[in-house]
Design a protein around this motif. Structure first.
Motif, short mmCIF file in Angstrom:
data_model
loop_
_atom_site.label_atom_id
_atom_site.label_comp_id
_atom_site.label_asym_id
_atom_site.label_seq_id
_atom_site.Cartn_x
_atom_site.Cartn_y
_atom_site.Cartn_z
N LEU A 36 0.83 -1.21 0.00
CA LEU A 36 0.00 0.00 0.00
C LEU A 36 0.86 1.25 0.00
O LEU A 36 0.56 2.22 -0.72
CB LEU A 36 -0.94 0.00 1.21
CG LEU A 36 -2.08 -1.01 1.17
CD1 LEU A 36 -2.76 -1.09 2.54
CD2 LEU A 36 -3.07 -0.65 0.09
N ASN A 40 0.89 4.41 -2.52
CA ASN A 40 0.51 5.73 -2.02
C ASN A 40 1.30 6.00 -0.74
O ASN A 40 0.91 5.55 0.34
CB ASN A 40 -1.00 5.78 -1.74
CG ASN A 40 -1.43 7.11 -1.16
OD1 ASN A 40 -0.65 8.01 -0.97
ND2 ASN A 40 -2.71 7.22 -0.86
N ILE A 43 -0.50 7.23 2.54
CA ILE A 43 -1.67 6.50 3.02
C ILE A 43 -1.77 6.48 4.55
O ILE A 43 -2.87 6.52 5.10
CB ILE A 43 -1.73 5.07 2.44
CG1 ILE A 43 -3.13 4.50 2.61
CG2 ILE A 43 -0.68 4.18 3.05
CD1 ILE A 43 -3.40 3.28 1.78
N VAL A 44 -0.64 6.43 5.24
CA VAL A 44 -0.67 6.42 6.70
C VAL A 44 -1.28 7.73 7.21
O VAL A 44 -2.18 7.73 8.06
CB VAL A 44 0.74 6.19 7.30
CG1 VAL A 44 0.71 6.37 8.81
CG2 VAL A 44 1.25 4.82 6.93
N GLU A 45 -0.79 8.85 6.68
CA GLU A 45 -1.31 10.15 7.10
C GLU A 45 -2.78 10.31 6.73
O GLU A 45 -3.57 10.81 7.51
CB GLU A 45 -0.49 11.29 6.48
CG GLU A 45 0.90 11.41 7.04
CD GLU A 45 1.90 10.47 6.37
OE1 GLU A 45 1.52 9.72 5.43
OE2 GLU A 45 3.06 10.49 6.79
N GLU A 46 -3.14 9.89 5.52
CA GLU A 46 -4.52 10.00 5.08
C GLU A 46 -5.47 9.17 5.93
O GLU A 46 -6.57 9.59 6.25
CB GLU A 46 -4.63 9.58 3.61
CG GLU A 46 -3.94 10.54 2.67
CD GLU A 46 -3.84 10.00 1.26
OE1 GLU A 46 -4.30 8.87 0.99
OE2 GLU A 46 -3.27 10.70 0.40
N THR A 47 -5.02 8.00 6.30
CA THR A 47 -5.86 7.08 7.07
C THR A 47 -5.97 7.49 8.54
O THR A 47 -7.04 7.44 9.13
CB THR A 47 -5.32 5.64 6.96
OG1 THR A 47 -5.26 5.29 5.58
CG2 THR A 47 -6.20 4.66 7.70
N SER A 48 -4.84 7.92 9.11
CA SER A 48 -4.84 8.25 10.53
C SER A 48 -5.22 9.70 10.82
O SER A 48 -5.42 10.08 11.96
CB SER A 48 -3.46 7.97 11.13
OG SER A 48 -2.51 8.85 10.57
#
Length: 51
Positions: A36, A40, A43-48
């Protein structure tokens, strides 16, 4: 940068360095996380919700 990233994914820097150097690569969920992140990197920042 590695330290802040490993905090966000709740792992240790040594593990990340081993993955980067292909010394050790975990199975299962970590493989999915790395795939993942390859698609992207944010993705960690977007998700958290971390900016």
């Amino acid at each position: 940068m590695q330290v802040s990233f490993t905090r966000r994914i709740d792992t240790v820097v040594a593990a990340l360095r081993n993955w980067e150097q292909s010394l050790r690569f975990s199975q299962g969920p970590i493989r999915i996380l790395v795939a993942l992140l390859d698609r992207n990197s944010r993705i960690v920042e977007e998700t958290s919700g971390v900016n």
